[in-house]
Motif scaffolding. Structure first.
Motif, PDB file in Angstrom:
ATOM      1  N   GLN A 141      49.251  80.582  41.201  1.00  0.00           N
ATOM      2  CA  GLN A 141      48.017  79.939  40.765  1.00  0.00           C
ATOM      3  C   GLN A 141      47.531  79.007  41.874  1.00  0.00           C
ATOM      4  O   GLN A 141      48.335  78.399  42.585  1.00  0.00           O
ATOM      5  N   TYR A 142      46.208  78.898  41.993  1.00  0.00           N
ATOM      6  CA  TYR A 142      45.600  78.067  43.023  1.00  0.00           C
ATOM      7  C   TYR A 142      44.356  77.402  42.452  1.00  0.00           C
ATOM      8  O   TYR A 142      43.812  77.829  41.424  1.00  0.00           O
ATOM      9  N   GLU A 143      43.875  76.395  43.179  1.00  0.00           N
ATOM     10  CA  GLU A 143      42.584  75.809  42.844  1.00  0.00           C
ATOM     11  C   GLU A 143      41.861  75.431  44.129  1.00  0.00           C
ATOM     12  O   GLU A 143      42.472  75.007  45.103  1.00  0.00           O
ATOM     13  N   PHE A 144      40.563  75.628  44.105  1.00  0.00           N
ATOM     14  CA  PHE A 144      39.697  75.242  45.215  1.00  0.00           C
ATOM     15  C   PHE A 144      38.923  73.993  44.844  1.00  0.00           C
ATOM     16  O   PHE A 144      38.528  73.807  43.684  1.00  0.00           O
ATOM     17  N   SER A 145      38.692  73.167  45.846  1.00  0.00           N
ATOM     18  CA  SER A 145      37.826  72.011  45.654  1.00  0.00           C
ATOM     19  C   SER A 145      37.025  71.772  46.918  1.00  0.00           C
ATOM     20  O   SER A 145      37.379  72.268  48.004  1.00  0.00           O
ATOM     21  N   LEU A 146      35.935  71.022  46.768  1.00  0.00           N
ATOM     22  CA  LEU A 146      35.165  70.545  47.906  1.00  0.00           C
ATOM     23  C   LEU A 146      35.719  69.186  48.298  1.00  0.00           C
ATOM     24  O   LEU A 146      36.057  68.377  47.437  1.00  0.00           O
TER      25      LEU A 146
END
Length: 206
Positions: A23-28
């Motif tokens: 699992q991963y998450e992207f953010s600015l």
């Protein structure tokens, strides 16, 4: 307001530590004046699939799918992966360049018509080779990912570097800082950038 990645050049990718599933998450990143990062995408690799299947969602409720990566063949290190949007329209394709990757991991990035538009490869040949050597050393190999070898990738169009994907050092979980500001015209679809940065981690079982 939902984030449109095609309008941005800087991203942060974090791996979530979960048993049996990637699992991963992207953010600015936070702005120059401070503030908080803006999360905008949750990613999960489907469990127990004979063909790789990685889904991108607006958040971890998984109610709104944004895009996906799916392999065309089973268990094939040379497989090409289709990247499609929420309407199953092709965004592009990614493929590991198997021969070059024996010494220096390299991926080809294709547009929706199957034309190669860029490559992503380990940024430094020497450190790529040293990482591989460390992986074969008894006892050391089990901890090779935690050694201070930079696991950085550069994005290339021909010989021009248009971006960089840097792994943060000395972290228990993988965290990557992605900078595509050298591609000022955003000629490389940022959705393919997100896809390949996840692929370079998940598809190598990092």
């Amino acid at each position: 307001m939902p984030v449109d990645p095609t309008e941005h050049d800087h991203f942060i990718l974090r791996q979530r530590i979960r048993p049996m599933v990637n699992q991963y998450e992207f953010s600015l990143p936070a702005g120059p004046a401070g503030g908080e990062e803006q999360r905008f995408c949750f990613v999960q690799q489907k469990r127990f699939k004979f063909k790789e299947d990685i889904r991108f969602y607006a958040d971890d409720t998984k109610e709104q799918e944004l895009m996906r990566i799916k392999a065309r063949q089973r268990f094939d290190p040379r497989a090409r992966y289709d990247v499609t949007d929420q309407s199953d329209q092709k965004i592009g394709e990614i493929q590991k360049v198997f021969g070059q990757s024996l010494l220096r991991s390299t991926y080809a990035i294709f547009d929706a018509n199957g034309e190669e538009v860029a490559r992503a490869r380990e940024a430094n040949m020497l450190t790529a080779v040293l990482r591989r050597i460390a992986g074969f050393v008894p006892y050391v190999g089990d901890f090779a990912d935690f050694l201070p070898f930079p696991y950085d990738f550069e994005f290339l169009r021909g010989e021009q570097r248009i971006g960089i994907n840097r792994r943060r050092r000395w972290k228990l979980r993988d965290i990557y800082d992605i900078d595509m500001s050298a591609d000022a015209e955003r000629a490389l679809d940022r959705r393919l950038v997100l896809a390949i940065t996840v692929g370079m981690d998940a598809l190598q079982a990092r």
